[in-house]
Motif scaffolding. Structure first.
Motif, PDB file in Angstrom:
ATOM      1  N   LEU A 189      25.012  46.327  46.390  1.00  0.00           N
ATOM      2  CA  LEU A 189      25.927  46.645  46.757  1.00  0.00           C
ATOM      3  C   LEU A 189      27.223  47.375  45.114  1.00  0.00           C
ATOM      4  CD1 LEU A 189      27.175  42.470  46.722  1.00  0.00           C
ATOM      5  CD2 LEU A 189      26.514  44.462  49.088  1.00  0.00           C
ATOM      6  N   HIS A 190      28.125  47.691  45.687  1.00  0.00           N
ATOM      7  CA  HIS A 190      28.815  48.829  44.606  1.00  0.00           C
ATOM      8  C   HIS A 190      30.092  48.447  45.145  1.00  0.00           C
ATOM      9  CE1 HIS A 190      30.255  52.565  42.515  1.00  0.00           C
ATOM     10  NE2 HIS A 190      31.745  51.766  43.779  1.00  0.00           N
ATOM     11  N   VAL A 191      30.776  47.231  43.852  1.00  0.00           N
ATOM     12  CA  VAL A 191      32.124  46.636  44.945  1.00  0.00           C
ATOM     13  C   VAL A 191      33.335  47.142  44.370  1.00  0.00           C
ATOM     14  CG1 VAL A 191      33.262  44.360  44.578  1.00  0.00           C
ATOM     15  CG2 VAL A 191      30.976  45.075  44.962  1.00  0.00           C
ATOM     16  N   LEU A 192      34.128  47.357  44.353  1.00  0.00           N
ATOM     17  CA  LEU A 192      35.312  47.778  43.658  1.00  0.00           C
ATOM     18  C   LEU A 192      36.115  47.053  43.841  1.00  0.00           C
ATOM     19  CD1 LEU A 192      36.770  50.666  42.713  1.00  0.00           C
ATOM     20  CD2 LEU A 192      37.996  51.361  44.847  1.00  0.00           C
ATOM     21  N   LEU A 193      37.352  46.298  42.848  1.00  0.00           N
ATOM     22  CA  LEU A 193      37.752  46.232  42.603  1.00  0.00           C
ATOM     23  C   LEU A 193      38.888  46.623  41.801  1.00  0.00           C
ATOM     24  CD1 LEU A 193      39.709  43.051  42.386  1.00  0.00           C
ATOM     25  CD2 LEU A 193      38.091  42.844  39.957  1.00  0.00           C
ATOM     26  N   PHE A 209      32.174  37.844  43.820  1.00  0.00           N
ATOM     27  CA  PHE A 209      31.299  39.012  42.898  1.00  0.00           C
ATOM     28  C   PHE A 209      30.289  38.298  42.171  1.00  0.00           C
ATOM     29  CE2 PHE A 209      29.303  42.018  40.364  1.00  0.00           C
ATOM     30  CZ  PHE A 209      28.445  42.616  40.920  1.00  0.00           C
ATOM     31  N   ASP A 210      30.385  36.739  41.952  1.00  0.00           N
ATOM     32  CA  ASP A 210      29.220  36.118  41.485  1.00  0.00           C
ATOM     33  C   ASP A 210      28.295  35.980  41.803  1.00  0.00           C
ATOM     34  OD1 ASP A 210      28.178  35.422  38.868  1.00  0.00           O
ATOM     35  OD2 ASP A 210      29.253  32.989  39.451  1.00  0.00           O
ATOM     36  N   ALA A 211      28.751  35.442  43.287  1.00  0.00           N
ATOM     37  CA  ALA A 211      28.989  34.982  44.371  1.00  0.00           C
ATOM     38  C   ALA A 211      27.262  35.493  45.145  1.00  0.00           C
ATOM     39  CB  ALA A 211      29.682  33.790  45.751  1.00  0.00           C
ATOM     40  N   LYS A 217      24.100  44.737  41.862  1.00  0.00           N
ATOM     41  CA  LYS A 217      24.938  44.920  42.442  1.00  0.00           C
ATOM     42  C   LYS A 217      25.787  44.882  41.198  1.00  0.00           C
ATOM     43  CE  LYS A 217      25.571  39.856  41.781  1.00  0.00           C
ATOM     44  NZ  LYS A 217      26.132  38.404  41.712  1.00  0.00           N
ATOM     45  N   SER A 218      26.894  45.504  41.222  1.00  0.00           N
ATOM     46  CA  SER A 218      27.795  46.324  39.826  1.00  0.00           C
ATOM     47  C   SER A 218      29.048  46.187  40.213  1.00  0.00           C
ATOM     48  CB  SER A 218      27.567  48.155  40.345  1.00  0.00           C
ATOM     49  OG  SER A 218      27.466  48.517  41.657  1.00  0.00           O
ATOM     50  N   LEU A 219      29.503  45.856  39.657  1.00  0.00           N
ATOM     51  CA  LEU A 219      31.840  45.475  40.123  1.00  0.00           C
ATOM     52  C   LEU A 219      32.224  46.919  39.827  1.00  0.00           C
ATOM     53  CD1 LEU A 219      33.971  44.273  40.694  1.00  0.00           C
ATOM     54  CD2 LEU A 219      33.728  42.997  38.623  1.00  0.00           C
TER      55      LEU A 219
END
Length: 246
Positions: A189-193, A209-211, A217-219
């Motif tokens: 996962l690549h998560v954008l915030l 994101f923690d879940a 996975k990267s934030l």
């Protein structure tokens, strides 16, 4: 799947609009795509404002994908764009607007009514579109998922084994039940915030994101509001898909 229009963009990308029953969509393929050299596919998450209104942003992302040698495709969200109105969704959006304009908290009941029926409808439609797209000789997989309503991406990441990586935008409300579902996600996962997103609960996004159950996975958090995503964020996402789809 029936193709309804076709045009070649100035960079050689082939853009074709299609209909899958009553569902409109757009497919972009790079000049290199052919039956002898099929390319991976990135599914562009459903644009909440509709394909037409979001077209400039979608085609820009599709061009980035094509530059990496990937096809890209998006379909219209249920009740959005030119699709028939959906009374329950219209009511849920009205309840959300009313709460936000009054400065009241957005309750779990409003979020559930807004998001969960959408997930239940959109995910089977996306999987049907994926069946049709992967039957084309110029598209061979693997498949990535990028953007859109994050809860739809969560469900797809759980139930659709052909999706091997996902780039998610933590910019929409997430029902609590989807946070539990996120624990079943195991793909990269690549998560954008956006840190100051006016329509998003930052702590809820961090909890989500923690879940996620993924070991990779990267934030990527950037200052600014919902529409202030910096240009380099797209370049970072392109690098993520290049690593996982080649």
């Amino acid at each position: 799947m029936e193709f309804t229009t076709e045009q070649r963009l100035d960079d050689g990308v082939l853009e074709r609009e299609f209909a899958l029953g009553e569902i409109p969509g757009i497919l972009w393929t790079p000049p290199s795509a052919s039956a002898s050299a099929p390319v991976p596919l990135i599914l562009l998450g459903h644009p909440p404002l509709g394909l037409r209104r979001m077209y400039p942003r979608l085609v820009a992302r599709a061009r980035h994908a094509a530059a990496e040698g990937f096809a890209a495709a998006g379909i219209e969200l249920p009740g959005s764009g030119d699709r028939p109105r959906w009374a329950a969704a219209e009511q849920a959006r009205a309840d959300l607007r009313r709460a936000m304009e009054a400065g009241e908290p957005v309750t779990d009941e409003i979020i559930d009514a807004l998001i969960l029926p959408l997930v239940d409808r959109a995910v089977p439609e996306t999987r049907a579109a994926l069946d049709a797209l992967l039957s084309l000789p110029e598209i061979g997989g693997p498949v990535g998922y990028s953007g859109g309503v994050i809860s739809i991406g969560i469900r797809l990441a759980v139930v659709e084994p052909r999706i091997v990586a996902a780039g998610l935008f933590a910019g929409s409300f997430v029902p609590r039940v989807m946070i539990e579902e996120a624990r079943q996600v195991t793909i990269p996962l690549h998560v954008l915030l956006q840190w100051d997103d006016e329509g998003n609960d930052r702590q809820a996004a961090l909890d989500l994101f923690d879940a996620f159950g993924s070991t990779e996975k990267s934030l990527h958090a950037n200052m600014g509001g919902h529409t202030g995503v910096p240009q380099f964020a797209g370049e970072d996402a392109a690098g993520f898909f290049a690593r996982h789809l080649r």
